[in-house]
Design a protein around this motif. Structure first.
Motif, mmCIF file in Angstrom:
data_model
loop_
_atom_site.group_PDB
_atom_site.id
_atom_site.type_symbol
_atom_site.label_atom_id
_atom_site.label_comp_id
_atom_site.label_asym_id
_atom_site.label_seq_id
_atom_site.Cartn_x
_atom_site.Cartn_y
_atom_site.Cartn_z
ATOM 1 N N MET A 1 -6.983 -87.727 46.596
ATOM 2 C CA MET A 1 -6.062 -87.782 45.466
ATOM 3 C C MET A 1 -6.846 -87.839 44.152
ATOM 4 N N GLY A 2 -7.959 -88.527 44.152
ATOM 5 C CA GLY A 2 -8.724 -88.701 42.928
ATOM 6 C C GLY A 2 -9.351 -87.425 42.402
ATOM 7 N N ASN A 3 -9.574 -86.444 43.277
ATOM 8 C CA ASN A 3 -10.200 -85.192 42.848
ATOM 9 C C ASN A 3 -9.215 -84.234 42.187
ATOM 10 N N LYS A 4 -7.920 -84.497 42.300
ATOM 11 C CA LYS A 4 -6.904 -83.630 41.726
ATOM 12 C C LYS A 4 -6.957 -83.724 40.193
ATOM 13 N N PRO A 5 -7.043 -82.587 39.486
ATOM 14 C CA PRO A 5 -7.127 -82.647 38.021
ATOM 15 C C PRO A 5 -5.789 -83.065 37.392
ATOM 16 N N ILE A 6 -5.883 -83.651 36.202
ATOM 17 C CA ILE A 6 -4.701 -84.088 35.450
ATOM 18 C C ILE A 6 -4.517 -83.136 34.280
ATOM 19 N N ALA A 7 -3.327 -82.559 34.169
ATOM 20 C CA ALA A 7 -3.025 -81.668 33.044
ATOM 21 C C ALA A 7 -2.630 -82.517 31.839
ATOM 22 N N LEU A 8 -3.304 -82.288 30.712
ATOM 23 C CA LEU A 8 -3.007 -83.030 29.488
ATOM 24 C C LEU A 8 -1.941 -82.299 28.689
ATOM 25 N N ASP A 9 -0.946 -83.039 28.267
ATOM 26 C CA ASP A 9 0.103 -82.495 27.408
ATOM 27 C C ASP A 9 -0.485 -82.294 26.009
ATOM 28 N N PRO A 10 -0.168 -81.191 25.323
ATOM 29 C CA PRO A 10 -0.726 -80.980 23.981
ATOM 30 C C PRO A 10 -0.327 -82.062 22.971
ATOM 31 N N LYS A 11 0.800 -82.761 23.229
ATOM 32 C CA LYS A 11 1.257 -83.814 22.322
ATOM 33 C C LYS A 11 0.498 -85.126 22.522
ATOM 34 N N VAL A 12 -0.265 -85.229 23.627
ATOM 35 C CA VAL A 12 -0.936 -86.484 23.985
ATOM 36 C C VAL A 12 -2.401 -86.426 23.570
ATOM 37 N N LYS A 13 -2.866 -87.534 22.964
ATOM 38 C CA LYS A 13 -4.265 -87.642 22.541
ATOM 39 C C LYS A 13 -4.944 -88.695 23.404
ATOM 40 N N LEU A 14 -6.099 -88.330 23.991
ATOM 41 C CA LEU A 14 -6.836 -89.213 24.879
ATOM 42 C C LEU A 14 -8.144 -89.621 24.202
ATOM 43 N N ASP A 15 -8.381 -90.924 24.089
ATOM 44 C CA ASP A 15 -9.622 -91.448 23.508
ATOM 45 C C ASP A 15 -10.354 -92.266 24.559
ATOM 46 N N VAL A 16 -11.628 -91.923 24.808
ATOM 47 C CA VAL A 16 -12.446 -92.653 25.763
ATOM 48 C C VAL A 16 -13.657 -93.198 25.023
ATOM 49 N N GLY A 37 -18.240 -97.446 37.790
ATOM 50 C CA GLY A 37 -18.474 -96.373 38.744
ATOM 51 C C GLY A 37 -17.515 -95.207 38.602
ATOM 52 N N ILE A 38 -16.496 -95.337 37.771
ATOM 53 C CA ILE A 38 -15.516 -94.265 37.535
ATOM 54 C C ILE A 38 -15.720 -93.740 36.119
ATOM 55 N N THR A 39 -15.801 -92.410 35.987
ATOM 56 C CA THR A 39 -15.946 -91.781 34.671
ATOM 57 C C THR A 39 -14.918 -90.673 34.518
ATOM 58 N N LEU A 40 -14.725 -90.242 33.274
ATOM 59 C CA LEU A 40 -13.776 -89.172 32.971
ATOM 60 C C LEU A 40 -14.511 -87.996 32.348
ATOM 61 N N LYS A 41 -14.054 -86.777 32.669
ATOM 62 C CA LYS A 41 -14.595 -85.570 32.064
ATOM 63 C C LYS A 41 -13.411 -84.711 31.642
ATOM 64 N N GLN A 42 -13.395 -84.332 30.355
ATOM 65 C CA GLN A 42 -12.287 -83.546 29.825
ATOM 66 C C GLN A 42 -12.748 -82.114 29.569
ATOM 67 N N ASP A 43 -12.037 -81.138 30.180
ATOM 68 C CA ASP A 43 -12.288 -79.718 29.972
ATOM 69 C C ASP A 43 -11.059 -79.108 29.305
ATOM 70 N N GLY A 44 -11.041 -79.108 27.976
ATOM 71 C CA GLY A 44 -9.890 -78.551 27.259
ATOM 72 C C GLY A 44 -8.651 -79.398 27.486
ATOM 73 N N ASP A 45 -7.663 -78.818 28.175
ATOM 74 C CA ASP A 45 -6.420 -79.555 28.433
ATOM 75 C C ASP A 45 -6.340 -80.054 29.881
ATOM 76 N N VAL A 46 -7.488 -80.188 30.546
ATOM 77 C CA VAL A 46 -7.545 -80.700 31.912
ATOM 78 C C VAL A 46 -8.507 -81.889 31.950
#
Length: 177
Positions: A1-16, A37-46
């Motif tokens: 489940m953790g490997n499934k990418p999350i689609a970012l809504d254009p209205k939502v802003k994510l700050d890490v 041990g958990i990190t995030l990687k953002q590729d455009g809107d994914v």
């Protein structure tokens, strides 16, 4: 489940920033702290949730949990979550005054419940309660707490139900032989 990418809504802003994650959308802002041990990687809107070690069983469990929580935060800040409750039974009704919900559920005294400030409560009539919030966990917890005041009876079906919930009624005692 953790490997499934999350689609970012254009209205939502994510700050890490380090292990702190902040999700801001049209409905509000939610914050979360990532476990070690958990990190995030953002590729455009994914958005991808990554873990450092593949062989760590506990980290593997947290991987899926973090992905689900972040997805719920993104959906909540963009569209929000809604939970509906129905009261079934003769004389069962509710009244709303601000954030205070007064429930008459067949007990000798009415039950008064103060709904948390982050949850918006509305009532279409005396037997239908609607809960809305950007926090999925909080909406579910408030709905479960209200339902616990009078869970549906297995023989008559009376009690507080989720909207659309089907209760299988048990057969009563047989009289005579």
């Amino acid at each position: 489940m953790g490997n499934k990418p999350i689609a970012l809504d254009p209205k939502v802003k994510l700050d890490v920033s380090g292990q702190d994650v902040s999700v801001t959308g049209p409905k509000g802002t939610l914050k979360y702290q990532l476990p070690e041990g958990i990190t995030l990687k953002q590729d455009g809107d994914v958005l991808h949730v990554l873990r450092e070690r593949e062989d760590d069983k506990e980290l593997k469990m947290k991987h899926g949990l973090v992905r689900s929580l972040l997805n719920a935060m993104i959906v909540g800040t963009s569209t929000g979550f809604k939970q509906e409750l129905e009261l079934f039974g003769v004389g069962y009704r509710a009244q709303l005054a601000g954030q205070k919900l007064t429930l008459s559920l067949g007990y000798s005294n009415p039950i008064e419940y103060t709904v948390p400030a982050n949850v918006k409560v509305s009532m279409a009539d005396q037997t239908h309660i609607s809960l809305e919030s950007i926090d999925k966990q909080l909406v579910g917890q408030v709905a479960a707490t209200i339902r616990r005041f009078r869970t549906p009876d297995a023989y008559h079906g009376k009690g507080v139900r989720y909207a659309g919930e089907q209760i299988t009624l048990k057969e009563g005692k047989k009289v005579g032989a």
